[in-house]
Design a protein around this motif. Structure first.
Motif, mmCIF file in Angstrom:
data_model
loop_
_atom_site.group_PDB
_atom_site.id
_atom_site.type_symbol
_atom_site.label_atom_id
_atom_site.label_comp_id
_atom_site.label_asym_id
_atom_site.label_seq_id
_atom_site.Cartn_x
_atom_site.Cartn_y
_atom_site.Cartn_z
ATOM 1 N N VAL A 1 5.590 13.954 -1.764
ATOM 2 C CA VAL A 1 7.020 14.314 -2.163
ATOM 3 C C VAL A 1 8.000 13.234 -2.275
ATOM 4 O O VAL A 1 8.831 13.226 -3.335
ATOM 5 N N ASP A 2 7.523 12.005 -1.903
ATOM 6 C CA ASP A 2 8.327 10.924 -2.281
ATOM 7 C C ASP A 2 7.661 10.206 -3.649
ATOM 8 O O ASP A 2 6.561 9.986 -3.554
ATOM 9 N N ASP A 3 8.433 10.230 -4.544
ATOM 10 C CA ASP A 3 8.139 9.840 -6.090
ATOM 11 C C ASP A 3 8.302 8.452 -6.233
ATOM 12 O O ASP A 3 9.085 7.832 -5.165
ATOM 13 N N PHE A 4 7.977 8.135 -7.396
ATOM 14 C CA PHE A 4 8.319 6.564 -7.781
ATOM 15 C C PHE A 4 9.856 6.174 -7.704
ATOM 16 O O PHE A 4 10.473 5.094 -7.847
ATOM 17 N N HIS A 5 10.752 7.161 -7.787
ATOM 18 C CA HIS A 5 12.166 7.078 -7.851
ATOM 19 C C HIS A 5 12.755 7.068 -6.519
ATOM 20 O O HIS A 5 13.236 5.847 -5.816
ATOM 21 N N HIS B 1 0.824 -1.287 0.032
ATOM 22 C CA HIS B 1 0.152 0.015 -0.038
ATOM 23 C C HIS B 1 0.791 1.306 0.104
ATOM 24 O O HIS B 1 1.159 1.618 1.003
ATOM 25 N N THR B 2 1.129 1.824 -1.036
ATOM 26 C CA THR B 2 1.878 3.007 -1.301
ATOM 27 C C THR B 2 1.180 4.011 -2.196
ATOM 28 O O THR B 2 0.417 3.623 -2.895
ATOM 29 N N HIS B 3 1.529 5.436 -1.916
ATOM 30 C CA HIS B 3 0.955 6.540 -2.964
ATOM 31 C C HIS B 3 2.040 7.378 -3.313
ATOM 32 O O HIS B 3 2.419 8.385 -2.771
ATOM 33 N N MET B 4 3.000 6.783 -4.083
ATOM 34 C CA MET B 4 4.143 7.710 -4.565
ATOM 35 C C MET B 4 3.781 8.821 -5.722
ATOM 36 O O MET B 4 2.854 8.568 -6.449
#
Ligand code: URQ
Ligand code: ZN
Ligand code: ZN
Length: 502
Positions: free
Chosen positions: A76-80, A63-66
Motif C-alpha cells: 500500500v505504500d507506493d513510491f510517492h 531495502h524497500t519494496h514500494m
C-alpha cells in the motif's frame, strides 16, 4: 516548496562516520560546496540555525519494496507515499528491488519499475535486481544491467519455493556471474523446502494464525540458509550481502564468517532492531498479523538487543534497512484462515532512524558516528555511492538531516506519514528525530511539514566493482588460486577391472 538554491547551515555539529566537528555547511545548487567556519555565501542565502543540533548525512534505506505486487495484492505504500515518509524520518535515499516473475525478462522488469517509480519518487533512489530464475539469457541480462542501467546488486531468494526460490547450483552460477561483472550478491536466506514442510505440518495441526508463520520457519531455518549462502559465495569468490538478518542464530553465522575472513555483510532491519516475534502470539489477530514478514520476527525477546549489540562493534553487522513492504490489515486478512496466505511485509521506512537512535545511541550502545555509519555511510560504500552519498563533504550531494538528539516522539499510525493503517512500533517513545531534512539542497521536511512533489527524486545509477567490497576479492583472485603439486608420474601396478557382464 522553496526554490532556494543556497543554504547555509550554521552552528551545528556536523557528524560523519569518522569524526564530528562544530562547523557550518554551505549548499549551492544541490551540492555541498563548503564545510567550515566563516564561509563566504551568496546574497540571499537562506540561513538555517542548527545550534544544539546534529547535522547528519541523510539516511540511506538499503531495502524497500514500494508498491510491490506480492501474494495476490500490492503493497500500500507506493513510491510517492513511501518516499515522503522516508523524508519525514530523516532518510533521503532508498534502494528498492526489481522482482521479475520466474521466466520473465530482468531488463523488461527493470524498465517497468523505472516507469512506475520515476514519476512518483520524492527522494533519490536506486534499484537492486532480483534473480528469480536462471539460464543464459539471465546471465546476459545481468551484464547489460550492470553496464547500461547502473545496477550493481542482485538479490536471490532461497525461500518462496516455486515462486522466487533458486537452488544451490543456480545460486553458485548467479554468484559466479556477479563476481564476473563486479556486482554484490544479496540473499534472502531461509531454507524454502523446510518452510514448505513446516507450513504443511502447522496447518495439519490446525494452526492457521500468525504464530504458525514463525513456528513453520524457526531461526535455524534462517541460520542454515545463511551459512549455505556464505559457503557457496566463498566457493565462487563472490562478495555476499545477507538482507534482513532477523535472528541471533543468523547474526552469529554472519559475524563468525566475517571473523573467518569471508567477504559478507549483514543487514538487520528496523523491525528486527525495534520489536520481536512475541507479537505473533497476541490474542488480537489484527495485531498479530501486522508483524508477519519473512524471515519472521523472532519470539526470543532478547533478539533486538542482540542484533543492536552487533552493530556498534567490529562491523559484525554493517548496515540497516527496513524491508518496508506494507500491507494494511484488510490486505493481511487474505490470510485470515491460513497464515501462508498472509501477504508478507511490514513498515519501517519512516521510523528506522529514530528506532536505531533510541535503541542504539540513546541507550549508549553506539556513538553518533557509528549511527551515521550504519544508517547511511556503509550503505553508500557497499553499493558504490560514496562519497556522492553518505558523507557531508565538499562535492557530495546535499542530502542532510538536522537532527535533534533530545527531542522525543511517540511512534503511531495516527501520526505517521505512511499509507499503511498500522505501525509495528505503535506507542514506542523515541529520542532523536529530524527537525529539517534536505534533499539535493532542497528543504523537503521542516518542523513536521513536508515540501515535496512526486517525481522530484532521481534514479541514481551505480558502478560495479565497489572498492569497499572488491578490494579483498580482487586480491584473492590474484593470489588465492589453488595450484597442482608437481610430482613424478606413478609407474607402479594398477588393478585391472573386469568388464561388467551385461
Ligand atoms: O522477502 C522480501 O524481502 C519481500 C518479498 C518482502 N516481504 C518480506 O516479508 N520480507
Ligand atoms: Zn526477503
Ligand atoms: Zn525484502
Amino acid at each position: 516548496m522553496t526554490t532556494q538554491s543556497q543554504i547555509l547551515i550554521k552552528g551545528g555539529k556536523v557528524v560523519n562516520e569518522d569524526f564530528s566537528e562544530m562547523t557550518d555547511v554551505y549548499i549551492e545548487d544541490g551540492v555541498i560546496s563548503a564545510v567550515g567556519s566563516d564561509l563566504q555565501v551568496a546574497a540571499g542565502t537562506r540561513v538555517i540555525d542548527a545550534t544544539d543540533r546534529l547535522v547528519l548525512p541523510g539516511g540511506i534505506d538499503t531495502h524497500t519494496h514500494m508498491e510491490l505486487s506480492f501474494m495476490g495484492t500490492t503493497a500500500v505504500d507506493d513510491f510517492h507515499t513511501g518516499t515522503k515518509a522516508a523524508f519525514a524520518g530523516g532518510t533521503t535515499m532508498i534502494l528498492d528491488f526489481v522482482i521479475p516473475q520466474k521466466g520473465c525478462s530482468l531488463l523488461e522488469a527493470y524498465e517497468q519499475w523505472r516507469t512506475t517509480a520515476d514519476p512518483k519518487v520524492c527522494c533519490d533512489y536506486s534499484l537492486h535486481m532480483a534473480v528469480t530464475w536462471w539460464d543464459d539469457t539471465v546471465k546476459k541480462e545481468m551484464e547489460t544491467l550492470v553496464r547500461d542501467k547502473g545496477v550493481n546488486s542482485f538479490k536471490m531468494f532461497m525461500a518462496y519455493k516455486d515462486v522466487f526460490m533458486l537452488r544451490d547450483n543456480e545460486l553458485y552460477a548467479v554468484f559466479a556471474q556477479c563476481k564476473e561483472i563486479g556486482a554484490i550478491a544479496q540473499v534472502h536466506a531461509e531454507n524454502g523446502d523446510l518452510i514448505a514442510e513446516g507450513a504443511k505440518r502447522m496447518l495439519s495441526l490446525g494452526i492457521t494464525g500468525p504464530e504458525g508463520h514463525e513456528m513453520c520457519r524457526p531461526e535455524e531455518v534462517e541460520a542454515e540458509a545463511t551459512q549455505r549462502a556464505i559457503t557457496i559465495a566463498h566457493a565462487a569468490n563472490c562478495p555476499l550481502y545477507v538482507v534482513h538478518v532477523m535472528s541471533k542464530s543468523a547474526a552469529k553465522v554472519v559475524a563468525n564468517a566475517r571473523r573467518n575472513g569471508r567477504v559478507v555483510f549483514g543487514e538487520p532491519i528496523a523491525a528486527g532492531l525495534g520489536t520481536d516475534g512475541t507479537n505473533y502470539w497476541h490474542k488480537d489477530w489484527a495485531h498479530a498479523v501486522g508483524f508477519v514478514m519473512g524471515p519472521p520476527l523472532r519470539p526470543d525477546s532478547s533478539t533486538p538487543r542482540y542484533l543492536m549489540d552487533l552493530l556498534p562493534s567490529t562491523d559484525d553487522l554493517s548496515v540497516t534497512g527496513t524491508d518496508n513492504c506494507t500491507f494494511s490489515v484488510c490486505q493481511k486478512a487474505l490470510g485470515k484462515d491460513d497464515f501462508t496466505k498472509i501477504p508478507n511485509g511490514v513498515n519501517g521506512v519512516e521510523d528506522r532512524m529514530s528506532v536505531i537512535w533510541e535503541k542504539g545511541v540513546h541507550s549508549g550502545k553506539m556513538d553518533e558516528n557509528r549511527f551515521v555509519a550504519v544508517t547511511s555511510t556503509n550503505a553508500a560504500k557497499i553499493f558504490n555511492l560514496y562519497p556522492q552519498k553518505g558523507r557531508i563533504a565538499k562535492g557530495s550531494d546535499a542530502d542532510l538531516v538536522i537532527w535533534d538528539p533530545e527531542a522525543t516522539r511517540v511512534i503511531s499510525a495516527k501520526t505517521h506519514h505512511q499509507a499503511v493503517d498500522y505501525n509495528i512500533f505503535e506507542g514506542m517513545l523515541c529520542h532523536g528525530l529530524p527537525v529539517v531534512t534536505i534533499s539535493r539542497g532542497k528543504v523537503v521536511y521542516e518542523n513536521g511539514q513536508l515540501f515535496t512533489k512526486p517525481g522530484m527524486g532521481r534514479y541514481i545509477p551505480r558502478k560495479p566493482f565497489s572498492e569497499f567490497v572488491y578490494n579483498r576479492i580482487n586480491q584473492r583472485e590474484k593470489v588465492g588460486k589453488p595450484c597442482a603439486v608437481c610430482r613424478e608420474p606413478y609407474t607402479g601396478e594398477i588393478i585391472s577391472i573386469a568388464p561388467k557382464r551385461s
